[in-house]
Design a protein around this motif. Sequence first.
Motif, PDB file in Angstrom:
ATOM      1  N   GLU A 128       0.832  -1.203   0.000  1.00 31.44           N
ATOM      2  CA  GLU A 128       0.000   0.000   0.000  1.00 31.44           C
ATOM      3  C   GLU A 128       0.865   1.251   0.000  1.00 31.44           C
ATOM      4  O   GLU A 128       2.083   1.187   0.191  1.00 31.44           O
ATOM      5  CB  GLU A 128      -0.918   0.009   1.222  1.00 31.44           C
ATOM      6  N   THR A 129       0.193   2.368  -0.221  1.00 29.58           N
ATOM      7  CA  THR A 129       0.848   3.672  -0.171  1.00 29.58           C
ATOM      8  C   THR A 129       0.561   4.306   1.177  1.00 29.58           C
ATOM      9  O   THR A 129      -0.562   4.249   1.670  1.00 29.58           O
ATOM     10  CB  THR A 129       0.336   4.581  -1.303  1.00 29.58           C
ATOM     11  N   GLU A 130       1.595   4.883   1.786  1.00 30.36           N
ATOM     12  CA  GLU A 130       1.409   5.579   3.053  1.00 30.36           C
ATOM     13  C   GLU A 130       2.335   6.775   3.111  1.00 30.36           C
ATOM     14  O   GLU A 130       3.251   6.920   2.296  1.00 30.36           O
ATOM     15  CB  GLU A 130       1.656   4.639   4.237  1.00 30.36           C
ATOM     16  N   THR A 147       5.767  12.586   2.746  1.00 25.55           N
ATOM     17  CA  THR A 147       5.768  12.217   1.328  1.00 25.55           C
ATOM     18  C   THR A 147       5.186  10.814   1.166  1.00 25.55           C
ATOM     19  O   THR A 147       5.444   9.921   1.969  1.00 25.55           O
ATOM     20  CB  THR A 147       7.202  12.237   0.762  1.00 25.55           C
ATOM     21  N   GLU A 148       4.399  10.602   0.121  1.00 26.75           N
ATOM     22  CA  GLU A 148       3.828   9.280  -0.122  1.00 26.75           C
ATOM     23  C   GLU A 148       4.908   8.313  -0.607  1.00 26.75           C
ATOM     24  O   GLU A 148       5.678   8.623  -1.536  1.00 26.75           O
ATOM     25  CB  GLU A 148       2.691   9.353  -1.135  1.00 26.75           C
ATOM     26  N   VAL A 149       4.983   7.166   0.052  1.00 27.04           N
ATOM     27  CA  VAL A 149       5.930   6.111  -0.312  1.00 27.04           C
ATOM     28  C   VAL A 149       5.175   4.794  -0.344  1.00 27.04           C
ATOM     29  O   VAL A 149       4.056   4.677   0.171  1.00 27.04           O
ATOM     30  CB  VAL A 149       7.103   6.023   0.699  1.00 27.04           C
ATOM     31  N   ARG A 150       5.780   3.786  -0.950  1.00 22.62           N
ATOM     32  CA  ARG A 150       5.164   2.459  -1.028  1.00 22.62           C
ATOM     33  C   ARG A 150       5.688   1.589   0.111  1.00 22.62           C
ATOM     34  O   ARG A 150       6.903   1.542   0.374  1.00 22.62           O
ATOM     35  CB  ARG A 150       5.485   1.798  -2.363  1.00 22.62           C
ATOM     36  N   LEU A 151       4.772   0.906   0.774  1.00 18.37           N
ATOM     37  CA  LEU A 151       5.117  -0.035   1.834  1.00 18.37           C
ATOM     38  C   LEU A 151       4.871  -1.455   1.337  1.00 18.37           C
ATOM     39  O   LEU A 151       3.787  -1.769   0.840  1.00 18.37           O
ATOM     40  CB  LEU A 151       4.274   0.219   3.082  1.00 18.37           C
ATOM     41  N   VAL A 152       5.889  -2.294   1.458  1.00 20.73           N
ATOM     42  CA  VAL A 152       5.775  -3.725   1.142  1.00 20.73           C
ATOM     43  C   VAL A 152       6.073  -4.486   2.427  1.00 20.73           C
ATOM     44  O   VAL A 152       7.166  -4.381   2.983  1.00 20.73           O
ATOM     45  CB  VAL A 152       6.765  -4.154   0.039  1.00 20.73           C
ATOM     46  N   GLU A 153       5.107  -5.260   2.887  1.00 19.14           N
ATOM     47  CA  GLU A 153       5.265  -6.033   4.117  1.00 19.14           C
ATOM     48  C   GLU A 153       5.063  -7.507   3.777  1.00 19.14           C
ATOM     49  O   GLU A 153       4.026  -7.889   3.222  1.00 19.14           O
ATOM     50  CB  GLU A 153       4.239  -5.574   5.149  1.00 19.14           C
ATOM     51  N   ARG A 154       6.080  -8.323   4.093  1.00 17.22           N
ATOM     52  CA  ARG A 154       6.045  -9.731   3.692  1.00 17.22           C
ATOM     53  C   ARG A 154       6.541 -10.632   4.810  1.00 17.22           C
ATOM     54  O   ARG A 154       7.280 -10.208   5.692  1.00 17.22           O
ATOM     55  CB  ARG A 154       6.946  -9.958   2.463  1.00 17.22           C
ATOM     56  N   LEU A 155       6.136 -11.884   4.710  1.00 21.83           N
ATOM     57  CA  LEU A 155       6.670 -12.939   5.561  1.00 21.83           C
ATOM     58  C   LEU A 155       7.445 -13.877   4.647  1.00 21.83           C
ATOM     59  O   LEU A 155       6.892 -14.405   3.677  1.00 21.83           O
ATOM     60  CB  LEU A 155       5.545 -13.698   6.270  1.00 21.83           C
ATOM     61  N   ARG A 207       9.738  -5.564   6.304  1.00 20.21           N
ATOM     62  CA  ARG A 207       9.030  -4.323   5.980  1.00 20.21           C
ATOM     63  C   ARG A 207       9.965  -3.461   5.133  1.00 20.21           C
ATOM     64  O   ARG A 207      11.072  -3.150   5.569  1.00 20.21           O
ATOM     65  CB  ARG A 207       8.636  -3.558   7.247  1.00 20.21           C
ATOM     66  N   ASN A 208       9.519  -3.100   3.929  1.00 19.40           N
ATOM     67  CA  ASN A 208      10.334  -2.290   3.025  1.00 19.40           C
ATOM     68  C   ASN A 208       9.540  -1.085   2.560  1.00 19.40           C
ATOM     69  O   ASN A 208       8.374  -1.213   2.170  1.00 19.40           O
ATOM     70  CB  ASN A 208      10.770  -3.099   1.796  1.00 19.40           C
ATOM     71  N   HIS A 209      10.186   0.076   2.585  1.00 18.14           N
ATOM     72  CA  HIS A 209       9.611   1.294   2.018  1.00 18.14           C
ATOM     73  C   HIS A 209      10.441   1.687   0.808  1.00 18.14           C
ATOM     74  O   HIS A 209      11.678   1.663   0.871  1.00 18.14           O
ATOM     75  CB  HIS A 209       9.627   2.429   3.046  1.00 18.14           C
ATOM     76  N   ILE A 210       9.782   2.039  -0.269  1.00 21.04           N
ATOM     77  CA  ILE A 210      10.471   2.484  -1.474  1.00 21.04           C
ATOM     78  C   ILE A 210       9.800   3.745  -2.006  1.00 21.04           C
ATOM     79  O   ILE A 210       8.610   3.988  -1.729  1.00 21.04           O
ATOM     80  CB  ILE A 210      10.488   1.387  -2.573  1.00 21.04           C
ATOM     81  N   PRO A 211      10.545   4.589  -2.743  1.00 24.03           N
ATOM     82  CA  PRO A 211       9.943   5.787  -3.318  1.00 24.03           C
ATOM     83  C   PRO A 211       8.737   5.439  -4.192  1.00 24.03           C
ATOM     84  O   PRO A 211       8.724   4.418  -4.885  1.00 24.03           O
ATOM     85  CB  PRO A 211      11.084   6.389  -4.148  1.00 24.03           C
ATOM     86  N   GLN A 212       7.737   6.287  -4.147  1.00 26.82           N
ATOM     87  CA  GLN A 212       6.475   6.040  -4.847  1.00 26.82           C
ATOM     88  C   GLN A 212       6.661   5.834  -6.340  1.00 26.82           C
ATOM     89  O   GLN A 212       5.995   4.986  -6.954  1.00 26.82           O
ATOM     90  CB  GLN A 212       5.525   7.225  -4.595  1.00 26.82           C
ATOM     91  N   ASP A 213       7.578   6.596  -6.945  1.00 24.52           N
ATOM     92  CA  ASP A 213       7.737   6.559  -8.398  1.00 24.52           C
ATOM     93  C   ASP A 213       8.852   5.627  -8.871  1.00 24.52           C
ATOM     94  O   ASP A 213       9.247   5.649 -10.033  1.00 24.52           O
ATOM     95  CB  ASP A 213       8.008   7.967  -8.933  1.00 24.52           C
ATOM     96  N   ALA A 229      18.541   6.977  -2.736  1.00 28.10           N
ATOM     97  CA  ALA A 229      18.046   5.907  -1.865  1.00 28.10           C
ATOM     98  C   ALA A 229      16.839   5.262  -2.540  1.00 28.10           C
ATOM     99  O   ALA A 229      15.858   5.949  -2.855  1.00 28.10           O
ATOM    100  CB  ALA A 229      17.665   6.464  -0.503  1.00 28.10           C
ATOM    101  N   VAL A 230      16.916   3.956  -2.772  1.00 31.90           N
ATOM    102  CA  VAL A 230      15.843   3.269  -3.491  1.00 31.90           C
ATOM    103  C   VAL A 230      15.051   2.325  -2.601  1.00 31.90           C
ATOM    104  O   VAL A 230      14.018   1.800  -3.025  1.00 31.90           O
ATOM    105  CB  VAL A 230      16.405   2.467  -4.693  1.00 31.90           C
TER     106      VAL A 230
END
Length: 251
Positions: free
Chosen positions: A117-119, A135-143, A155-161, A228-229
Amino acid sequence: MAKNEVADLQFSVDRSSPVPLYFQLSQQLEAAIEKGRLSPGSLLGNEIDLAGRLGLSRPTVRQAIQALVDKGLLVRRRGIGTQVVHSQVKRPLELSSLFDDLEAAGQRPATRLLRLETEQATAEVAAALGVAEGTEVRLVERLRLAHGEPMAYLRNHIPQDLLTLDGGVLETTGLYRLMRSAGITLHSARQSVGACAAGAVEGELLGEPVGAPLLTMQRTTFDDTGRAVEYGSHMYRASRYSFDFQLLVRS
């Protein structure tokens, strides 16, 4: 009923070697577990049978098995026998993904996507990614799992674009592999390793009791332009996972 997979494997010992016979056998058994040739839940079989196959004494075989019991790789269960529990992943401290490391080690990695999701970036995430707070960033949460058993909570955050993320694809491959396929050149990272006690949420996800020790890692990854990616905040089961360091001596 658990399968006895040891019967399908070949072991050998060098009686002329100064290395004790029990240690030679325990090393070969450990390698079979780490490479997935002895899968979690499989039975090791009868000590007498194994000793007969190798021409070793039963005490030698028992000592080899006990060494792996002490490491947490085997467990003796009453009425069942000696059973493989799991192998511990030893991950080198270098710029690689957990998915690739598990795959290279024959650990059959799998991923369960928990959130995509975006947060809005918190102060911590914003500082790591070099963007303004909010700033809006993408959150990826995985097991992440290995041999079907929980290994790490990621838990990974990456730039939206940065790149397009698909939930189905994220469950079949690693994030770094997706970045590279999108033409992003991963160049360097800043990383810190620590420890914490499992809380209720991560304990349930990782199959550990509340208060169990977990390894932690925070990493900010940069591309070849210095951007930073990715900012990752991960938790690993200490019973299943360790970091390997290579230290160089300065003259």
